[in-house]
Scaffold this motif. Structure first.
Motif, PDB file in Angstrom:
ATOM      1  N   THR A 145      40.154  51.571  18.630  1.00  0.00           N
ATOM      2  CA  THR A 145      39.702  52.527  19.645  1.00  0.00           C
ATOM      3  C   THR A 145      40.775  52.822  20.699  1.00  0.00           C
ATOM      4  O   THR A 145      41.893  52.303  20.628  1.00  0.00           O
ATOM      5  CB  THR A 145      38.366  52.096  20.300  1.00  0.00           C
ATOM      6  OG1 THR A 145      38.500  50.812  20.919  1.00  0.00           O
ATOM      7  CG2 THR A 145      37.257  52.049  19.268  1.00  0.00           C
ATOM      8  N   GLN A 149      37.551  55.930  25.273  1.00  0.00           N
ATOM      9  CA  GLN A 149      36.390  55.271  24.672  1.00  0.00           C
ATOM     10  C   GLN A 149      36.067  53.978  25.421  1.00  0.00           C
ATOM     11  O   GLN A 149      34.895  53.642  25.634  1.00  0.00           O
ATOM     12  CB  GLN A 149      36.662  54.938  23.204  1.00  0.00           C
ATOM     13  CG  GLN A 149      36.730  56.139  22.276  1.00  0.00           C
ATOM     14  CD  GLN A 149      37.176  55.753  20.884  1.00  0.00           C
ATOM     15  OE1 GLN A 149      38.369  55.633  20.620  1.00  0.00           O
ATOM     16  NE2 GLN A 149      36.227  55.559  19.981  1.00  0.00           N
ATOM     17  N   ALA A 152      33.516  53.891  28.332  1.00  0.00           N
ATOM     18  CA  ALA A 152      32.142  54.357  28.107  1.00  0.00           C
ATOM     19  C   ALA A 152      31.147  53.614  28.999  1.00  0.00           C
ATOM     20  O   ALA A 152      31.107  52.386  29.018  1.00  0.00           O
ATOM     21  CB  ALA A 152      31.763  54.175  26.645  1.00  0.00           C
ATOM     22  N   GLY A 153      30.375  54.368  29.762  1.00  0.00           N
ATOM     23  CA  GLY A 153      29.324  53.814  30.605  1.00  0.00           C
ATOM     24  C   GLY A 153      29.752  53.479  32.022  1.00  0.00           C
ATOM     25  O   GLY A 153      28.889  53.323  32.907  1.00  0.00           O
ATOM     26  N   GLY A 183      38.662  58.960  31.028  1.00  0.00           N
ATOM     27  CA  GLY A 183      37.425  58.402  30.491  1.00  0.00           C
ATOM     28  C   GLY A 183      36.464  57.941  31.564  1.00  0.00           C
ATOM     29  O   GLY A 183      35.246  58.040  31.409  1.00  0.00           O
ATOM     30  N   ILE A 388      27.423  49.652  24.738  1.00  0.00           N
ATOM     31  CA  ILE A 388      27.312  51.079  24.445  1.00  0.00           C
ATOM     32  C   ILE A 388      27.628  51.250  22.956  1.00  0.00           C
ATOM     33  O   ILE A 388      28.763  51.034  22.541  1.00  0.00           O
ATOM     34  CB  ILE A 388      28.292  51.921  25.281  1.00  0.00           C
ATOM     35  CG1 ILE A 388      28.301  51.454  26.756  1.00  0.00           C
ATOM     36  CG2 ILE A 388      27.982  53.392  25.155  1.00  0.00           C
ATOM     37  CD1 ILE A 388      27.002  51.626  27.479  1.00  0.00           C
ATOM     38  N   VAL A 391      30.755  54.294  20.003  1.00  0.00           N
ATOM     39  CA  VAL A 391      31.366  55.347  20.818  1.00  0.00           C
ATOM     40  C   VAL A 391      32.472  56.028  20.005  1.00  0.00           C
ATOM     41  O   VAL A 391      33.356  55.373  19.461  1.00  0.00           O
ATOM     42  CB  VAL A 391      31.950  54.767  22.115  1.00  0.00           C
ATOM     43  CG1 VAL A 391      32.630  55.853  22.930  1.00  0.00           C
ATOM     44  CG2 VAL A 391      30.851  54.085  22.929  1.00  0.00           C
ATOM     45  N   LEU A 395      33.537  61.234  22.455  1.00  0.00           N
ATOM     46  CA  LEU A 395      32.452  60.847  23.360  1.00  0.00           C
ATOM     47  C   LEU A 395      31.139  61.567  23.049  1.00  0.00           C
ATOM     48  O   LEU A 395      30.392  61.971  23.949  1.00  0.00           O
ATOM     49  CB  LEU A 395      32.869  61.099  24.818  1.00  0.00           C
ATOM     50  CG  LEU A 395      34.210  60.460  25.238  1.00  0.00           C
ATOM     51  CD1 LEU A 395      34.514  60.760  26.694  1.00  0.00           C
ATOM     52  CD2 LEU A 395      34.236  58.965  24.975  1.00  0.00           C
TER      53      LEU A 395
END
Length: 416
Positions: A145, A149, A152-153, A183, A388, A391, A395
């Motif tokens: 990744t 990414q 995320a969150g 991100g 999460i 991902v 996204l």
């Protein structure tokens, strides 16, 4: 009848030539490239631990072939990464290369990979977005990744739960921090948060004196988002604490990774409570992660209290390389075409869940929203807040829709 010396010599040469390819097929040369010089040395050392952990798991054998590991060193600069990759490929003859570590290194090695179509490249932990998103190389794979990414969150969490509305940004001035900042800020700004361009501070890798940056940090913000790594993160955190800094911090993935949390000093207590996000969580209560941590500690008692995301990323990419070799029985005689086809369709369990690739050979995987806390042994760890699931690099958007955001940069998104 006695043969002439000339005939014997010719026969011996012919036999050696005939045996050479067969012998060569018994061993596959694998290169591993990481930052073993400069500000990110400690990151690269843990990345190499991840490589060796995967190789040890396979007993240095895949597809019936022995794996010979040849290592290369860079200093986080693109030129050094390409020089090291070129030596591994063109002089040492590696057929598979795992690496590099840092963001702009990955962009450079991706471009170099395009000149070596018969060699297969798997990323180390380099997490710049455009290594795979734009103009990808058909022989470059990233199973670990990338930086957007990893966030995320986090933007949603600090806006909705922490209540932050305006943040300053401090980051290193190259492609990976641009990716991380994007991100984090994209959802934070979309929800109504602010991070004005004039409240973003960019420093070179290896910066040692943060006094001018600390003095310039604005007072009218709720927190500072910090995307620094290795010695850079330790230097800033130490100097900010010594200067009496009291703004809450939001951590980029490598700012509160074990490569920083494992450092000694008073900074330990200063970063407790810092929210972050990334590809791992030190306290994730899952048997796959627990087994990985135990194997890491057993093999590397001098390593960190828990494996860093660099060990994790290099481990996953090395394991993917070995699983792909298993699928083709170690046969790279077609220039690696069948091998790369096997990698493209590979899905497997990692210490942090299932991973698979998108059409540009970038991983889709679970991410972790975390917060720094004191562990049961007194060491600092990232506590799991939320997982999460799966991902993607875009996204959740379509590829064409995601490209409308434009390339990551100092000013994207503007967020004002």
């Amino acid at each position: 009848m006695k043969r002439s010396a000339k005939f014997v010599t010719a026969a011996a040469v012919a036999a050696a030539l005939a045996a050479g390819p067969a012998q060569a097929q018994e061993t596959i040369k694998m290169g591993a490239l990481a930052t073993l010089e400069g500000a990110f040395t400690v990151l690269g050392e843990d990345g190499m631990r991840g490589v060796r952990l995967a190789l040890e798991e396979f007993d240095y054998t895949a597809g019936g072939k022995k794996i010979e590991l040849i290592t290369g060193s860079s200093d986080a600069s693109p030129d050094s990464a390409v020089r090291a990759a070129r030596k591994l490929v063109e002089q040492d003859g590696v057929q598979v290369l795992v690496g590099p570590l840092s963001g702009s290194e990955g962009l450079a090695v991706k471009d170099y990979a395009k000149t070596q179509p018969d060699v297969t490249f798997l990323n180390g932990s380099s997490a710049a977005q455009d290594t795979t998103l734009r103009e990808p190389a058909e022989n470059f794979f990233r199973f670990g990744t990338e930086g957007a990414q990893w966030m995320a969150g986090l933007g949603e969490y600090v806006y909705e739960v922490k209540g932050y509305r305006k943040v300053a940004v401090l980051a290193e001035d190259y492609s990976f921090p641009y990716t991380q900042v994007f991100g984090f800020l994209e959802p934070f700004c979309r929800l109504g948060g602010e991070a004005p361009v004039d409240a973003r501070f960019w420093v070179p890798i290896g910066n040692k004196d943060y006094s001018s940056v600390i003095a310039a940090l604005p007072d009218d913000v709720d927190a500072i988002y910090v995307a620094l790594g290795g010695a850079d993160a330790v230097n800033f955190l130490t100097q900010y604490e010594q200067a009496g800094g009291d703004l809450p911090l939001i951590g980029g993935s490598i700012t509160v990774d074990q490569s920083v949390l494992g450092a000694k000093g008073r900074t330990r207590d200063f970063v407790v409570g810092t929210p972050s996000a990334g590809p791992i969580s030190d306290t994730w209560d899952d048997p796959r992660w627990s087994a990985f941590v135990e194997a890491y500690k057993k093999q590397f008692p001098d390593g960190f209290p828990s494996p860093s995301l660099f060990a994790h990323a290099y481990y996953i990419n090395t394991k993917a390389a070995l699983l792909g070799l298993e699928k083709v029985n170690g046969d790279l005689s077609d220039g690696g075409k069948a091998y790369r086809a096997a990698l493209s369709s590979l899905e497997f369990e990692t210490p942090t869940g299932m991973v698979k690739l998108d059409e540009r050979r970038n991983a889709i995987a679970d991410m972790f929203l975390t917060e720094v806390t004191v562990g049961p042994e007194g060491n600092l760890v990232n506590k799991t807040i939320e997982v999460i699931p799966q991902v993607s690099q875009t996204l959740g958007l379509s590829y064409d829709e995601f490209l409308k955001y434009g390339a990551v940069s100092r000013e994207n998104p503007t967020c004002e």
